[in-house]
Design a protein around this motif. Structure first.
Motif: not given
Length: 68
Positions: A47-51
């Protein structure tokens, strides 16, 4: 008699509960996700890396949301 007393107590406490728990909370623009090593936390890392949170928020019309 006991039922009457508990009913009066509940009626008397209702306004206090409304003041203690407001229904309108302030809006937040930043979301914090805790990071831990391990495969169980892979979805949150993706969720964080792919925004994905920011993309979904923009799609729903909530601009300015940022993940930390």
């Amino acid at each position: 008699m006991r039922l009457f007393i508990s009913s009066v107590t509940a009626i008397a406490m209702a306004p206090a509960m409304e003041l203690a728990c407001p229904s309108m909370a302030p809006e937040k623009a930043n979301i914090s996700i805790a990071r831990q090593p391990g495969i169980l936390y892979l979805p949150s890392q993706m969720l964080e890396t792919q925004k994905l949170i920011e993309k979904q928020a923009a799609k729903e019309g909530f601009g300015g949301v940022a993940g930390e």
